[in-house]
Enzyme design. Structure first.
Site, PDB file in Angstrom:
ATOM      1  N   GLY B  29     -18.442  44.383  69.623  1.00  0.00           N
ATOM      2  CA  GLY B  29     -19.273  45.254  68.622  1.00  0.00           C
ATOM      3  C   GLY B  29     -20.816  45.038  68.712  1.00  0.00           C
ATOM      4  N   CYS B 237      -1.022  73.234  66.393  1.00  0.00           N
ATOM      5  CA  CYS B 237      -1.509  74.071  67.567  1.00  0.00           C
ATOM      6  C   CYS B 237      -0.963  75.255  67.912  1.00  0.00           C
ATOM      7  CB  CYS B 237      -1.348  73.144  68.916  1.00  0.00           C
ATOM      8  SG  CYS B 237      -1.985  73.771  70.394  1.00  0.00           S
ATOM      9  N   CYS B 240       0.729  74.874  71.651  1.00  0.00           N
ATOM     10  CA  CYS B 240       1.874  74.026  71.987  1.00  0.00           C
ATOM     11  C   CYS B 240       2.498  73.681  70.432  1.00  0.00           C
ATOM     12  CB  CYS B 240       1.515  72.719  72.682  1.00  0.00           C
ATOM     13  SG  CYS B 240       0.481  71.422  71.549  1.00  0.00           S
ATOM     14  N   CYS B 262      -5.026  72.303  70.533  1.00  0.00           N
ATOM     15  CA  CYS B 262      -5.367  70.822  70.836  1.00  0.00           C
ATOM     16  C   CYS B 262      -6.626  70.796  71.572  1.00  0.00           C
ATOM     17  CB  CYS B 262      -4.060  70.251  71.476  1.00  0.00           C
ATOM     18  SG  CYS B 262      -2.567  70.312  71.000  1.00  0.00           S
ATOM     19  N   CYS B 268      -1.969  68.884  75.361  1.00  0.00           N
ATOM     20  CA  CYS B 268      -1.433  70.299  75.344  1.00  0.00           C
ATOM     21  C   CYS B 268      -0.524  70.671  76.325  1.00  0.00           C
ATOM     22  CB  CYS B 268      -2.578  71.313  74.904  1.00  0.00           C
ATOM     23  SG  CYS B 268      -1.963  72.923  73.893  1.00  0.00           S
TER      24      CYS B 268
END
Lengths: 256, 289
Positions: B29, B237, B240, B262, B268
């Protein structure tokens, strides 16, 4: 009785020029100390040295910390000093813009110090913000407005609320009424006097306005050219000035 | 191919970047400054990510680039071609087959493995920047772990919008120490930051690199009474039928028609090849595209 702040021979130089020198005093809990003098007399330099914004070249500034008693704030580590700066100390700037976040709402400004000491409950933070805005006479419907929408007097009151929300024990004020018109000044002084008495705050107020110290300060220091030339009880200094410069200062106040 | 050193950058530069990456991995970080080079693309197009990718690529790697989840946008295609040309590495669109994935704004839906590296393109690495413009001050705040200001931003969100409205670049705290900007990924992806793969973040213009080692603890900031919630469009979606993936909304006509699909195109397409069909999708056919 332990003093809250013990200042010993503090001196700050800007190259060969004197900022302030040989300043010593004790400030006891609940006491308000005024520092007056003309522009360039070293008042603000002294205040910044005491508040940890400037490092003095000489001397000691001891603060009565909650945990360990008197500690020299000049030699303590920076994290400790910054921690004091957002818990036990408060600093009210002359220009509210220097002390506020102008792009953050009033509530956020007041809440910042709470969040800085790990308050993590939105509802409680907001409740304290509303409480403190109320105490400085800002109504609740201003809480989500930015300080840019506030008048000068309101900004100054917001700055005071933001500083007092964490219950500091010592407040440094640099010309808190500077740049405000007289009626707003009067209200602000009234408010400050109420808060100081109510919470038992200790404060160091730097100003060139003798009326401000007359109303707020218990004790007074008069500075000229970086030196303290006279000190004592406020009414004593103002009503019976000994030093030639203090006499000049007192007699220069316009009578309306 | 012989006109370039492998992966465009010279070896000294790559060593310098690898040192920054190692330091970043050692201090999760923490933003490590590095001497960012000029790349043959404008700032804001992923110069940081490209330099990090160049430093970690080996000739045996398989490289994938995603931009907002898609493999076929200008940014993704040009960066993929860049490394095809300058490093000669194999490229793929399949998440599972890639060993190095450079990404902008998304984490793939499919979980990454420990032998995969995810490289993020970062526009502004400093999470405190919009609240505190001074770099000197923000560095001090990181050094002293003074992060109260970050909550002021969330406070402002709730007071203005009634909820934490920050939807992307949602600030996180890494291993209980450093505040980190996870790059502009949707907050839906924040829980995925604790993953098996190594995550590297490169900011070219701002000259910073930071990193998350595998399974690093990453906590999204919140309030006790307003807990962190990863959000997505409340829809499935349309191509899909997936109900768990992050969705893009597409306006399809001027009659208010819209469809959701997606954002991760590989996810997808894989689902459609497996026979899943959404409400507006067509059954999968080979070479239908």
């Amino acid at each position: 009785m332990t003093p809250l702040l013990q200042v010993e021979n503090v001196a700050k130089f800007y190259g060969a020029r004197i900022g302030c020198t040989d300043v010593s005093f004790n400030l006891y809990p609940g006491e308000v100390m005024g520092v007056v003098g003309e522009s360039g007399s070293g008042k603000s330099t002294l205040l910044n040295c005491l508040a940890g914004h400037l490092v003095p070249d000489r001397g000691a500034v001891r603060f009565d910390t909650r945990a360990e008693g008197l500690r020299d704030t000049i030699t303590m580590s920076e994290p400790e000093r910054r921690m004091l700066g957002r818990t036990d100390w408060a600093f009210v700037h002359q220009h509210a813009r220097d002390g506020l976040r102008m792009n953050v709402s009033a509530g956020g400004n007041v809440g910042e110090r709470l969040m800085a000491v790990n308050a993590r409950h939105y509802g409680k933070i907001r409740a304290s913000a509303i409480d403190w805005l109320g105490r400085v006479e800002i109504t609740e419907d201003w809480i989500d407005d930015r300080p840019t929408a506030f008048s000068g007097g309101m900004q100054q009151r917001l700055q005071i609320a933001r500083n007092l929300v964490t219950g500091p024990r010592l407040v440094f004020m640099d010309e808190p009424t500077g740049g405000l018109d007289v009626s707003v000044q009067a209200r602000l002084l009234d408010l400050l006097r109420g808060l100081v008495r109510e919470i038992g705050l200790s404060a160091i107020i730097v100003t060139h306005d003798l009326a401000v110290v007359r109303l707020l300060a218990d004790r007074l220091m008069v500075m000229k050219d970086g030196h303290v030339i006279e000190a004592g009880l406020t009414d004593q200094v103002l009503d019976d000035p000994q030093h030639a410069y203090t006499q000049l200062l007192v007699s220069s106040v316009l009578q309306v | 191919m012989s006109d370039y050193n492998f992966a465009y950058l010279d070896e000294q530069t790559k060593r310098m970047i690898r040192r920054a990456i190692l330091k970043g991995l050692a201090i999760p970080g923490y933003q490590v400054p590095f001497a960012s080079r000029e790349m043959p693309m404008p700032y804001g197009w992923g110069t940081g990510g490209v330099q990090v990718s160049a430093a970690v690529l080996t000739p045996d790697d398989t490289f994938k680039v995603i931009d907002q989840g898609a493999d076929d946008t200008t940014n993704a295609v040009s960066i993929r071609r860049f490394f095809q040309k300058t490093a000669g590495v194999a490229v793929t669109e399949a998440t599972a087959e890639a060993s190095v994935i450079q990404t902008r704004h998304r984490i793939p839906e499919q979980d990454l493995r420990s032998d995969q590296i995810l490289v993020y393109q970062v526009p502004i690495p400093e999470p405190l920047r919009f609240l505190e413009p001074s770099e000197v001050e923000t560095r001090k705040m990181h050094g002293l772990e003074e992060y109260g200001l970050m909550h002021v931003k969330l406070y402002e969100d709730i007071s203005q919008h009634g909820d934490i409205a920050t939807a992307y670049a949602y600030p996180v705290k890494v291993e209980g120490r450093y505040m980190m900007d996870p790059s502009p990924i949707p907050k839906f992806d924040n829980p995925k930051l604790e993953m098996a793969g190594i995550q590297l973040f490169g900011a070219g213009r701002e000259q910073r690199i930071y990193a998350l080692p595998p399974y690093t603890k990453v906590v999204s900031l919140d309030f006790e009474d307003y807990p962190f919630q990863p959000t997505k469009a409340d829809h499935a979606c349309d191509l899909c039928g997936s109900e768990v993936s992050y969705l893009d909304e597409l306006i399809v006509d001027d009659q208010g028609g819209r469809m959701f699909m997606c954002s991760d195109t590989d996810y997808c397409a894989t689902r459609r090849r497996q026979g899943h069909v959404g409400t507006q999708g067509l059954p999968h056919k080979e070479d239908a595209a």
